[in-house]
Design a protein around this motif. Structure first.
Motif, short mmCIF file in Angstrom:
data_model
loop_
_atom_site.label_atom_id
_atom_site.label_comp_id
_atom_site.label_asym_id
_atom_site.label_seq_id
_atom_site.Cartn_x
_atom_site.Cartn_y
_atom_site.Cartn_z
N GLU A 1 -85.44 23.33 0.99
CA GLU A 1 -84.98 24.17 2.11
C GLU A 1 -84.85 23.34 3.38
O GLU A 1 -83.89 23.50 4.14
N ARG A 2 -85.80 22.45 3.64
CA ARG A 2 -85.73 21.62 4.84
C ARG A 2 -84.52 20.69 4.80
O ARG A 2 -83.79 20.52 5.80
N SER A 3 -84.28 20.10 3.62
CA SER A 3 -83.12 19.19 3.53
C SER A 3 -81.81 19.96 3.66
O SER A 3 -80.85 19.49 4.30
N THR A 4 -81.77 21.15 3.08
CA THR A 4 -80.54 21.97 3.19
C THR A 4 -80.31 22.42 4.63
O THR A 4 -79.16 22.39 5.14
N ASN A 5 -81.36 22.82 5.32
CA ASN A 5 -81.23 23.21 6.73
C ASN A 5 -80.81 22.02 7.59
O ASN A 5 -80.04 22.18 8.56
N ALA A 6 -81.28 20.85 7.23
CA ALA A 6 -80.88 19.66 7.99
C ALA A 6 -79.38 19.41 7.82
O ALA A 6 -78.67 19.06 8.79
N LEU A 7 -78.85 19.58 6.59
CA LEU A 7 -77.41 19.43 6.36
C LEU A 7 -76.61 20.50 7.11
O LEU A 7 -75.51 20.23 7.63
N TYR A 8 -77.19 21.72 7.18
CA TYR A 8 -76.53 22.78 7.91
C TYR A 8 -76.42 22.41 9.40
O TYR A 8 -75.36 22.56 10.02
N ASP A 9 -77.51 21.93 9.97
CA ASP A 9 -77.49 21.54 11.38
C ASP A 9 -76.51 20.39 11.61
O ASP A 9 -75.84 20.32 12.68
N THR A 10 -76.38 19.50 10.63
CA THR A 10 -75.48 18.35 10.78
C THR A 10 -74.01 18.78 10.86
O THR A 10 -73.26 18.34 11.74
N TYR A 11 -73.61 19.66 9.92
CA TYR A 11 -72.17 20.01 9.96
C TYR A 11 -71.86 20.96 11.10
O TYR A 11 -70.75 21.00 11.63
N ILE A 12 -72.82 21.76 11.54
CA ILE A 12 -72.58 22.61 12.71
C ILE A 12 -72.44 21.74 13.97
O ILE A 12 -71.57 21.98 14.84
N ALA A 13 -73.29 20.73 14.07
CA ALA A 13 -73.21 19.83 15.23
C ALA A 13 -71.89 19.06 15.23
O ALA A 13 -71.31 18.79 16.30
N GLU A 14 -71.38 18.71 14.02
CA GLU A 14 -70.09 18.01 13.93
C GLU A 14 -68.98 18.93 14.42
O GLU A 14 -68.05 18.50 15.15
N ALA A 15 -69.05 20.22 14.04
CA ALA A 15 -68.00 21.16 14.46
C ALA A 15 -68.05 21.40 15.95
O ALA A 15 -67.00 21.58 16.60
N GLU A 16 -69.21 21.36 16.54
CA GLU A 16 -69.33 21.61 17.96
C GLU A 16 -69.16 20.33 18.78
O GLU A 16 -69.13 20.40 20.02
N GLY A 17 -69.00 19.17 18.11
CA GLY A 17 -68.77 17.91 18.82
C GLY A 17 -70.02 17.35 19.45
O GLY A 17 -69.94 16.54 20.37
N ARG A 18 -71.19 17.77 19.03
CA ARG A 18 -72.43 17.26 19.61
C ARG A 18 -72.92 16.01 18.89
O ARG A 18 -73.66 15.22 19.44
N GLN A 19 -72.50 15.82 17.65
CA GLN A 19 -72.91 14.66 16.88
C GLN A 19 -71.73 14.17 16.05
O GLN A 19 -70.67 14.79 15.99
N GLY A 20 -71.97 13.03 15.39
CA GLY A 20 -70.91 12.49 14.52
C GLY A 20 -69.75 11.93 15.31
O GLY A 20 -69.91 11.06 16.17
N THR A 21 -68.54 12.47 15.06
CA THR A 21 -67.32 11.99 15.73
C THR A 21 -67.21 12.49 17.17
O THR A 21 -66.36 12.04 17.93
N LEU A 22 -68.04 13.44 17.56
CA LEU A 22 -68.05 14.03 18.90
C LEU A 22 -66.73 14.74 19.23
O LEU A 22 -66.39 14.93 20.38
N LEU A 23 -66.01 15.13 18.17
CA LEU A 23 -64.75 15.87 18.34
C LEU A 23 -64.97 17.32 17.96
O LEU A 23 -65.54 17.61 16.91
N ILE A 24 -64.55 18.21 18.81
CA ILE A 24 -64.74 19.63 18.54
C ILE A 24 -63.67 20.06 17.54
O ILE A 24 -62.50 19.75 17.67
N GLY A 25 -64.11 20.84 16.52
CA GLY A 25 -63.18 21.33 15.52
C GLY A 25 -63.64 20.97 14.12
O GLY A 25 -64.56 20.18 13.90
N LYS A 26 -62.94 21.52 13.12
CA LYS A 26 -63.29 21.34 11.73
C LYS A 26 -62.36 20.33 11.09
O LYS A 26 -61.37 20.69 10.44
N GLY A 27 -62.69 19.08 11.29
CA GLY A 27 -61.87 18.02 10.73
C GLY A 27 -62.38 17.57 9.37
O GLY A 27 -63.23 18.21 8.73
#
Length: 366
Positions: free
Chosen positions: A167-193
């Motif tokens: 559950e912790r690892s799955t929640n971590a993945l959830y936080d990762t892709y939500i942050a990518e969509a919001e542009g807070r992490q990763g590519t820092l681009l807002i949107g679902k690329g």
């Protein structure tokens, strides 16, 4: 009638005592009453003690009655065989083994009555002992099941930890892709690329694995809990099966041990009381002066002893006289020539007959 019965209990010779004074009769009636009531107390004590063993009043009364008769016979024998002497030291030496036997009888009689007198206190001690035994019994039985239960609980904890970790690892993945969509992490681009889609796929795959793991581990946890419940049922059954043994821990030996844990002075006082009762006939006979009964009994014993001695001496004299007469008669017969010649003739005839018989036997065998 009662006086005659107590005189019988004392073991005194009723024929000799009939010619004595009333005071002498009352003395031996008192000794007999002590013997009788001691035997009665022995009957009551033995019946109670045996009732704690057999749990059957009829068996306890029957064997208690036999024990009372045995004590009555022993006491009567002890008192009747104690005779007055001219020296107190000899009397005391004669009475010493009887006093020792009386002490043993007093112990045997007093102990069951002590258990009856202190029954409530003994029950309290037994209750505490039963509670201690119950707790110890549960702990001992638990040692048979606790390792298996601990192992199953450890397995359940491991399975739950696996689910929690997933559950912790799955929640971590959830936080990762939500942050990518919001542009807070990763590519820092807002949107679902494309990066968002890749991280979303990882989360969805992990979520599917989590759901499968939850189902699998839930089944395993249910099986382990069922095994724990079964072990607990077996444990309770074992405890219930052994509990009647602990509940029955109130037999004779258990009560004697419980009595030994109580203060010693009351028990010792009761023992002294019965010791005084048991030894009182002996002490009375030791301290009392030689009375008419003792003198007449001694006279009768002396008459019998004298008569027996006379008879033995008379038989010895008859035997000695008869032996001398026989020796004299046969010595005179041996000196007569006619008898000698007659016996010689008969011996020769006998030897001839034996020789003829032997010769005929040898010829027949040829």
């Amino acid at each position: 009638m009662i006086q005659k019965f107590f005189i019988f209990c004392s073991g005194a010779d009723a024929h000799i005592l009939a010619s004595c004074s009333e005071g002498e009769k009352n003395k031996y009636a008192g000794i007999g009453a002590t013997v009788f009531f001691t035997a009665l107390m022995a009957f009551i004590a033995a019946s109670y003690a045996l009732y704690t063993v057999f749990d059957n009043p009829y068996s306890a009364i029957f064997f208690g009655f036999l024990w009372g008769l045995l004590i009555f016979n022993l006491d009567r024998f002890i008192v009747s065989t104690l005779k007055k002497r001219d020296h107190f030291g000899k009397e005391l030496l004669q009475a010493s083994p009887r006093i020792l036997l009386a002490v043993i009888i007093a112990v045997v009689i007093s102990k069951p009555l002590e258990m009856k007198i202190f029954e409530k206190e003994i029950n309290q001690v037994l209750l505490e002992q039963k509670n201690t035994l119950t707790l110890a019994n549960k702990d001992q039985i638990a040692l048979q099941y606790q390792p298996s239960v601990n192992e199953l609980n450890a397995r359940i904890a491991t399975l739950k930890n696996e689910v929690a970790e997933k559950e912790r690892s799955t929640n971590a993945l959830y936080d990762t892709y939500i942050a990518e969509a919001e542009g807070r992490q990763g590519t820092l681009l807002i949107g679902k690329g494309p990066v968002y889609k890749e991280k979303r796929d990882k989360h969805d795959a992990s979520l599917a694995e989590l759901q499968a793991l939850r189902k699998t581990n839930a089944e395993k946890i249910a099986e382990a809990e069922a095994e724990i419940a079964m072990l607990n049922t077996e444990y309770q059954a074992s405890v219930a099966e052994s509990q009647p043994i602990i509940d029955g821990f109130d037999g004779l030996m258990a009560r004697i041990n419980a009595l030994s844990e109580l203060p010693w002075f009351p028990s010792f006082f009761i023992f002294l009381l019965f010791l005084a009762i048991e030894t009182s006939p002996i002490i009375v006979k030791l301290l009392a002066p030689k009375g008419p009964y003792d003198l007449k009994q001694e006279e009768e014993e002396s008459l019998v002893a004298t008569w027996v001695t006379q008879k033995v001496n008379e038989r010895n004299h008859i035997l000695a006289t008869d032996t001398l007469l026989n020796q004299k008669v046969y010595s005179e017969i041996a000196e007569e020539e006619a008898i000698y010649a007659y016996k010689k003739q008969k011996a020769e005839e006998l030897m001839r007959l034996q020789a003829d018989s032997f010769h005929e036997l040898q010829v027949k065998n040829l």
